[in-house]
Write a protein that holds these residues in place. Structure first.
Motif, PDB file in Angstrom:
ATOM      1  N   PRO A 145       0.813  -1.218   0.000  1.00 36.71           N
ATOM      2  CA  PRO A 145       0.000   0.000   0.000  1.00 36.71           C
ATOM      3  C   PRO A 145       0.849   1.272   0.000  1.00 36.71           C
ATOM      4  O   PRO A 145       2.054   1.243   0.277  1.00 36.71           O
ATOM      5  CB  PRO A 145      -0.811  -0.115   1.288  1.00 36.71           C
ATOM      6  N   ASP A 146       0.208   2.370  -0.283  1.00 33.63           N
ATOM      7  CA  ASP A 146       0.834   3.694  -0.244  1.00 33.63           C
ATOM      8  C   ASP A 146       1.487   3.905   1.117  1.00 33.63           C
ATOM      9  O   ASP A 146       0.897   3.610   2.157  1.00 33.63           O
ATOM     10  CB  ASP A 146      -0.248   4.750  -0.497  1.00 33.63           C
ATOM     11  N   GLY A 147       2.743   4.346   1.097  1.00 30.77           N
ATOM     12  CA  GLY A 147       3.472   4.623   2.328  1.00 30.77           C
ATOM     13  C   GLY A 147       4.272   3.449   2.861  1.00 30.77           C
ATOM     14  O   GLY A 147       5.067   3.611   3.779  1.00 30.77           O
ATOM     15  N   ALA A 148       4.075   2.273   2.297  1.00 30.08           N
ATOM     16  CA  ALA A 148       4.808   1.081   2.746  1.00 30.08           C
ATOM     17  C   ALA A 148       5.966   0.789   1.795  1.00 30.08           C
ATOM     18  O   ALA A 148       6.022   1.310   0.685  1.00 30.08           O
ATOM     19  CB  ALA A 148       3.868  -0.121   2.817  1.00 30.08           C
ATOM     20  N   GLY A 149       6.878  -0.065   2.248  1.00 31.08           N
ATOM     21  CA  GLY A 149       8.026  -0.437   1.439  1.00 31.08           C
ATOM     22  C   GLY A 149       8.128  -1.941   1.278  1.00 31.08           C
ATOM     23  O   GLY A 149       7.592  -2.700   2.093  1.00 31.08           O
ATOM     24  N   HIS A 150       8.807  -2.358   0.215  1.00 29.88           N
ATOM     25  CA  HIS A 150       8.960  -3.788  -0.037  1.00 29.88           C
ATOM     26  C   HIS A 150      10.101  -4.057  -1.011  1.00 29.88           C
ATOM     27  O   HIS A 150      10.633  -3.159  -1.648  1.00 29.88           O
ATOM     28  CB  HIS A 150       7.655  -4.387  -0.578  1.00 29.88           C
ATOM     29  N   SER A 151      10.445  -5.332  -1.113  1.00 28.77           N
ATOM     30  CA  SER A 151      11.440  -5.834  -2.048  1.00 28.77           C
ATOM     31  C   SER A 151      10.978  -7.208  -2.509  1.00 28.77           C
ATOM     32  O   SER A 151      10.212  -7.872  -1.801  1.00 28.77           O
ATOM     33  CB  SER A 151      12.800  -5.954  -1.358  1.00 28.77           C
ATOM     34  N   LEU A 152      11.428  -7.628  -3.695  1.00 31.67           N
ATOM     35  CA  LEU A 152      11.128  -8.961  -4.197  1.00 31.67           C
ATOM     36  C   LEU A 152      12.444  -9.610  -4.593  1.00 31.67           C
ATOM     37  O   LEU A 152      13.249  -9.000  -5.313  1.00 31.67           O
ATOM     38  CB  LEU A 152      10.171  -8.892  -5.393  1.00 31.67           C
ATOM     39  N   ILE A 153      12.664 -10.835  -4.124  1.00 33.81           N
ATOM     40  CA  ILE A 153      13.932 -11.523  -4.325  1.00 33.81           C
ATOM     41  C   ILE A 153      13.678 -12.878  -4.980  1.00 33.81           C
ATOM     42  O   ILE A 153      12.818 -13.635  -4.514  1.00 33.81           O
ATOM     43  CB  ILE A 153      14.651 -11.754  -2.968  1.00 33.81           C
TER      44      ILE A 153
END
Length: 109
Positions: A85-93
């Motif tokens: 969601p807006d305001g959150a962070g993530h990564s994909l590995i």
């Protein structure tokens, strides 16, 4: 409107968002929202990033990997979806031995 990603020329992007190795992508944008078909080779990743004014939905088409969000690594595989969601962070590995194919939709909030 039909968008045929197979007719879009693939682009190779090194260290996408600061990630490891490279991502191959076929992207479409209407100037506000983006739709991208990605391939991550084994050992590649999309670097950790935060969404500001957008949200992202990732649907895994083939392969498996892991999502990093809130400091936790969560396995993800074909048929599953990850939402940031807006305001959150993530990564994909891609921590597997096969390509990780996925579709991402980045929508303005």
């Amino acid at each position: 409107m039909i968008i045929d990603f197979d007719t879009i020329t693939p682009e190779k992007q090194e260290s996408f968002k600061g990630g490891e190795k490279y991502a191959t992508l076929r992207a479409y944008t209407d100037g506000t929202n983006k739709m991208i078909r990605f391939t991550l080779i084994p050992g590649a990743s999309i670097g950790f990033h935060t969404h500001e004014g957008t949200c992202e939905t990732i649907y895994i088409l083939e392969g498996s990997g892991q999502v990093l969000e809130n400091g936790l690594y969560t396995p993800i595989t074909a048929g599953q979806c990850a939402y940031c969601p807006d305001g959150a962070g993530h990564s994909l590995i891609n921590n597997s031995d096969e390509n990780l194919e996925f579709f991402a939709m980045i929508a303005k909030q």
